[in-house]
Design an enzyme around this catalytic site. Sequence first.
Site, mmCIF file in Angstrom:
data_model
loop_
_atom_site.group_PDB
_atom_site.id
_atom_site.type_symbol
_atom_site.label_atom_id
_atom_site.label_comp_id
_atom_site.label_asym_id
_atom_site.label_seq_id
_atom_site.Cartn_x
_atom_site.Cartn_y
_atom_site.Cartn_z
ATOM 1 N N CYS A 50 -27.461 2.647 -15.658
ATOM 2 C CA CYS A 50 -26.572 3.678 -15.691
ATOM 3 C C CYS A 50 -27.432 5.024 -15.474
ATOM 4 O O CYS A 50 -27.062 6.168 -15.257
ATOM 5 C CB CYS A 50 -25.750 3.804 -17.037
ATOM 6 S SG CYS A 50 -26.837 3.905 -18.675
ATOM 7 N N ARG A 52 -30.647 5.027 -13.762
ATOM 8 C CA ARG A 52 -31.678 5.244 -12.640
ATOM 9 C C ARG A 52 -31.041 4.009 -11.616
ATOM 10 O O ARG A 52 -30.721 3.079 -12.060
ATOM 11 C CB ARG A 52 -33.094 5.007 -13.402
ATOM 12 C CG ARG A 52 -32.897 3.457 -13.904
ATOM 13 C CD ARG A 52 -34.592 3.453 -14.530
ATOM 14 N NE ARG A 52 -34.765 3.977 -15.667
ATOM 15 C CZ ARG A 52 -35.496 5.104 -15.806
ATOM 16 N NH1 ARG A 52 -36.138 5.604 -14.854
ATOM 17 N NH2 ARG A 52 -35.662 5.998 -17.052
ATOM 18 N N SER A 109 -36.865 6.733 -20.468
ATOM 19 C CA SER A 109 -35.512 6.801 -21.040
ATOM 20 C C SER A 109 -34.858 8.082 -21.255
ATOM 21 O O SER A 109 -35.650 9.017 -21.862
ATOM 22 C CB SER A 109 -35.187 5.621 -21.876
ATOM 23 O OG SER A 109 -35.384 4.350 -21.309
ATOM 24 N N ALA A 190 -16.425 -5.557 -22.428
ATOM 25 C CA ALA A 190 -17.012 -6.477 -23.552
ATOM 26 C C ALA A 190 -18.339 -6.921 -23.657
ATOM 27 O O ALA A 190 -18.612 -7.890 -23.911
ATOM 28 C CB ALA A 190 -15.779 -7.488 -23.913
ATOM 29 N N GLY A 191 -18.966 -6.263 -22.929
ATOM 30 C CA GLY A 191 -20.463 -6.612 -22.644
ATOM 31 C C GLY A 191 -21.461 -5.969 -23.498
ATOM 32 O O GLY A 191 -21.015 -5.822 -24.591
ATOM 33 N N LYS A 192 -22.654 -6.038 -23.297
ATOM 34 C CA LYS A 192 -23.613 -5.471 -24.544
ATOM 35 C C LYS A 192 -23.425 -4.033 -24.850
ATOM 36 O O LYS A 192 -23.380 -3.860 -26.030
ATOM 37 C CB LYS A 192 -24.999 -5.732 -23.812
ATOM 38 C CG LYS A 192 -25.589 -7.024 -23.356
ATOM 39 C CD LYS A 192 -26.831 -6.917 -22.948
ATOM 40 C CE LYS A 192 -27.608 -8.390 -22.573
ATOM 41 N NZ LYS A 192 -28.709 -8.580 -21.912
#
EC number: 1.2.1.70
Length: 428
Positions: A50, A52, A109, A190-192
């Site tokens: 999201c 890079r 980050s 519903a992912g990580k």
Amino acid sequence: MNIVVVGLSHKTAPVAVREKLSIQDNAIEGAISHLCQLPHVEEVSILSTCNRLEIYAVITDAEQGVHEITQFLSERSAYPISQLRRHLFILLHQDALRHLMRVAAGLDSLILGEGQILSQVKHAHKMAQKHQGVGRLLDRLFKQALSAGKRVRSNTNLGTGAMSISSAAVELADRKVDDLANYRCTIIGAGKMARLLVQHLIAKGGTQIAIVNRSQKRATELANQFPDHELQLHPLEDMMSVIGESDLVFTSTAASEPILDRAKIEQNLDPNHRLLLFDISVPLNIDSDVKELENLESFTVDDLKAVVAKNTASRRQMAQEAEALLDEEVESFEVWWRSLETVPTISCLREKVETIREQELEKALSRLGTEFAEKHQEVIEALTRGIVNKILHEPMVELRAQQDIEMRRRTVQSLQRLFNLDPEQQYS
């Protein structure tokens, strides 16, 4: 050969540009195949998150290889190169090595020290392996970067208490309301990232949490990770009705196009009802036109920078410790890379000496007679092989370890002249 990274990140491009260049998993194979067919590109790995989009490549010509990769990005995004270039960064050789290791360590980050990036680098490596994008150089570089990222987290406190994109989004939401327990929260996906959203909402006192997802199985698996909290599960077709009854909505899906826009929300939301939207996906899940609606506020990952500023300040000293560790990792990779120059000459020398050994051994055995030769051949074979290995061992170790580039090249050239070696002919 040169290692290069061509890309853009939250530091160089807004989310509106990043989403145009985002490459989802289902498009990675085609992108790697296309890049590997470019005239000056030998190896490729693509890191797309999201925050890079970075293309790591081994190229035979720096200028031409970079131009070909930039052209690929321009065609993919429909941005002219002149417009795209202002958002791109290009790093060669040691700068490219260090960048990947800093990324894996969480030093580049949006949220300094965040842990999710390490698994994303690992995933990029696996995808490149799966689709035959990496060869010896990038395979070794990504493995060392992953090792470096783990080492930083094990030997410093950088990862301790680090925020994530999800936690920053919840922190921002908490600042916008008086008490999360009084607000109905909906998570699309519903992912990580969704799991982390649930975790941080609960930690902040959230009690009314709904999950909307296409796969009910994944939604159930997510809910099972929080057995002490009752999460409401809804199919994707109920998304708009659930949003209409929500106060805060977080979107975290892999959709390549917006799943929410002004028209959909207007049809399902009471105009007097206040709604806060938090889009932590790239490409964006929420169209920018929703900001035209009254009583609605919409936030993207770029709006989280102020939230994480305080977190970053307290972690700068830890980051300096991590940079020192990465110096060692970069040097280690370069020593290995430099040693590759010596491999053809070493192999050629060993092959020539082995040929001489075999020829002289055969002569000696023929003079000793058949009966003696059969009885003692293994012993004599081991003796001659041992002598050859001991003679070659130290020079070969020294040659591989030589860090002075010019000295190593002169040594290699001397060996080639002294022993009449021609590595190029051997490997042609």
